[in-house]
Design an enzyme around this catalytic site. Structure first.
Site, PDB file in Angstrom:
ATOM      1  N   TYR A   1      15.056  30.972   7.837  1.00 29.92           N
ATOM      2  CA  TYR A   1      13.801  31.584   8.290  1.00 29.92           C
ATOM      3  C   TYR A   1      13.746  31.666   9.802  1.00 29.92           C
ATOM      4  CZ  TYR A   1      11.638  31.183   3.663  1.00 29.92           C
ATOM      5  OH  TYR A   1      11.328  31.307   2.344  1.00 29.92           O
TER       6      TYR A   1
ATOM      7  N   LYS B   1       0.842  -1.200   0.000  1.00 31.13           N
ATOM      8  CA  LYS B   1       0.000   0.000   0.000  1.00 31.13           C
ATOM      9  C   LYS B   1       0.876   1.249   0.000  1.00 31.13           C
ATOM     10  CE  LYS B   1      -0.467  -0.456   5.017  1.00 31.13           C
ATOM     11  NZ  LYS B   1      -1.260  -1.125   6.060  1.00 31.13           N
TER      12      LYS B   1
HETATM   13  C1  LIG Z   1      -0.526  -2.140   6.630  1.00 28.63           C
HETATM   14  C2  LIG Z   1      -1.121  -3.404   7.110  1.00 28.63           C
HETATM   15  C3  LIG Z   1      -0.324  -4.539   7.297  1.00 28.63           C
HETATM   16  C4  LIG Z   1       1.188  -4.517   7.177  1.00 28.63           C
HETATM   17  O1  LIG Z   1       1.713  -4.176   8.438  1.00 28.63           O
HETATM   18  P1  LIG Z   1       3.281  -4.011   8.693  1.00 28.63           P
HETATM   19  O2  LIG Z   1       3.360  -3.724  10.135  1.00 28.63           O
HETATM   20  O3  LIG Z   1       3.755  -2.892   7.837  1.00 28.63           O
HETATM   21  O4  LIG Z   1       3.903  -5.320   8.333  1.00 28.63           O
HETATM   22  C5  LIG Z   1      -0.964  -5.725   7.639  1.00 28.63           C
HETATM   23  N1  LIG Z   1      -2.308  -5.762   7.793  1.00 28.63           N
HETATM   24  C6  LIG Z   1      -3.103  -4.688   7.643  1.00 28.63           C
HETATM   25  C7  LIG Z   1      -4.577  -4.812   7.839  1.00 28.63           C
HETATM   26  C8  LIG Z   1      -2.528  -3.470   7.304  1.00 28.63           C
HETATM   27  O5  LIG Z   1      -3.315  -2.395   7.165  1.00 28.63           O
END
Ligand SMILES: *Cc1c(COP(=O)(O)O)cnc(C)c1O
Length: 374
Positions: free
Chosen positions: A263, A37
């Site tokens: 700044y 993602k």
């Molecule tokens: C993002 C996500 C993961 C992955 O988790 P990590 O800690 O990055 O390995 C697994 N399950 C769900 C539902 C997620 O949203």
């Protein structure tokens, strides 16, 4: 083609392959879902997906329908699951693109029925159970009713059941309680619906620290990219960070003792100094909280950020770097010579977690891959 800015991330795909194999090594026969993602946590979803598949991943996990469809458009054929909450309209897109979705409320199920007439195939669903995260998911007490509702819906195929840990690394007692509740839910769901092929609970931290969470599919995100939720997990599984963030000095000036930089004039030079400017700022995702706080590497030495991080540029104090020149390479995250700015160190300065740093890096920062084969 327009030439690249010097501010780039370098992604070493071999490290991602290595990390996938490390996880495969600890999960025996279970399958691995590469969670890609947010554009592969800022590493490029498509490139990471191919590399993960090459090294044994058999599922892909995304947050939105659109992210899933981009994978299909890139020619990726393996199962894809949208992990997050989505609208019924997005589900049509998922159905057309053969993407699995999480189902997490009865109301949602009803809404889905309105669209089932235009499904092109039975919709593959994974029942999301809320065992303690309290984000999305069916409450365990509602599952019996829910499963019975689902039983008669021919346009839906229950392919998985899953839950999520709010603190897999830090709170084993609570996580084990979640697993117990989840198993009760699996039994109940299978009693009503028959065998559910995929059961999954583990994220990266659980994969490493909570064997009981493995079931037959694991959702690995952060670990793929070489980071841990807690630094002490390093002892349990060695991973290789795939990302280096770098730039080059665009300007150097001498600034006399007593002058102030940037700044708000927040940084005072307490001796005659050399100040270098680098073309990276908070519009690139280089956090403004690093102002007067973080360090970068120049010629293998750590140098301090001088004054406030600007939108597009940042100043650093290079007084103690012999022979420093405009055009010299600057490491924001990664190694140079014998020195390293680690992700974890930056997270301390910025009071955040690796995920946040990674997904903050903007498209304006060009990504360069090494060891790319596909
Ligand atoms: C993002 C996500 C993961 C992955 O988790 P990590 O800690 O990055 O390995 C697994 N399950 C769900 C539902 C997620 O949203």
């Amino acid at each position: 083609m327009i030439s690249m800015r010097p501010t780039i991330t370098e992604i070493d795909l071999d490290s991602i392959g290595y990390n996938v194999r490390q996880f495969k090594g600890i999960i025996s026969d279970a399958e691995l879902m590469a969670v890609i993602k947010a554009d592969g946590y800022g590493h490029g979803a498509i490139e990471v997906a191919w590399e993960a598949i090459k090294n044994g991943a058999t599922w892909l996990g995304v947050a939105t329908a659109k992210e899933g469809i981009q994978l299909r458009e890139a020619g990726l054929k393996i199962p894809v699951l949208v992990l997050g909450g989505i609208t019924p309209e997005e589900i049509i897109d998922c159905n057309y693109n053969d993407i699995d979705v999480a189902v997490y409320s009865n109301n949602f199920l009803k809404q889905l029925d309105r669209y089932s007439g235009i499904f092109r195939r039975p919709l593959n669903i994974h029942l999301k159970i809320d065992t303690g995260m309290h984000r999305i998911g069916i409450q365990p007490k509602d599952l019996r009713f829910f499963a019975k509702e689902l039983k008669d819906r021919k346009h839906m195929n229950t392919r998985g059941i899953f839950t999520h840990f709010p603190n897999a690394a830090g709170d084993k007692e609570f996580s084990n309680q979640q697993i117990k509740e989840f198993m009760d839910c699996v039994n109940l769901a299978e009693e009503i619906l028959g065998k559910v092929p995929y059961k999954h609970t583990a994220n990266s931290a659980a994969a490493i620290n909570l064997i009981e969470s493995h079931f037959n599919l694991l959702r690995i995100g952060l670990g793929l990219y070489g980071y841990h939720d807690e630094v002490w997990l390093k002892e349990k599984l060695e991973l290789r960070p795939a990302l280096t963030w770098k730039t080059k000095i665009t300007s150097i000036r001498k600034v006399k003792k007593g002058n102030r930089v940037g700044y708000g004039r927040t940084y005072m030079v307490d001796r005659d100094s050399k100040i270098a400017t680098i073309p990276v700022g908070y519009a690139d995702g280089y956090k403004r909280i690093l102002s007067n706080n973080g360090f970068v590497l120049v010629k293998g030495r750590r140098v301090r950020i001088a004054g406030r991080v600007c939108m597009d540029q940042t100043m650093v104090n290079v007084t103690d770097v012999p022979g420093v020149c405009e055009g010299d390479e600057v490491i924001l995250i990664g190694k140079q010579g014998n020195e390293e700015i680690s992700m974890y160190e930056m997270c301390q300065w910025a009071d955040t977690i690796p995920n946040d740093i990674l997904v903050s890096i903007k498209d304006r920062v060009d990504r360069v891959y090494s060891n790319k084969t596909v």
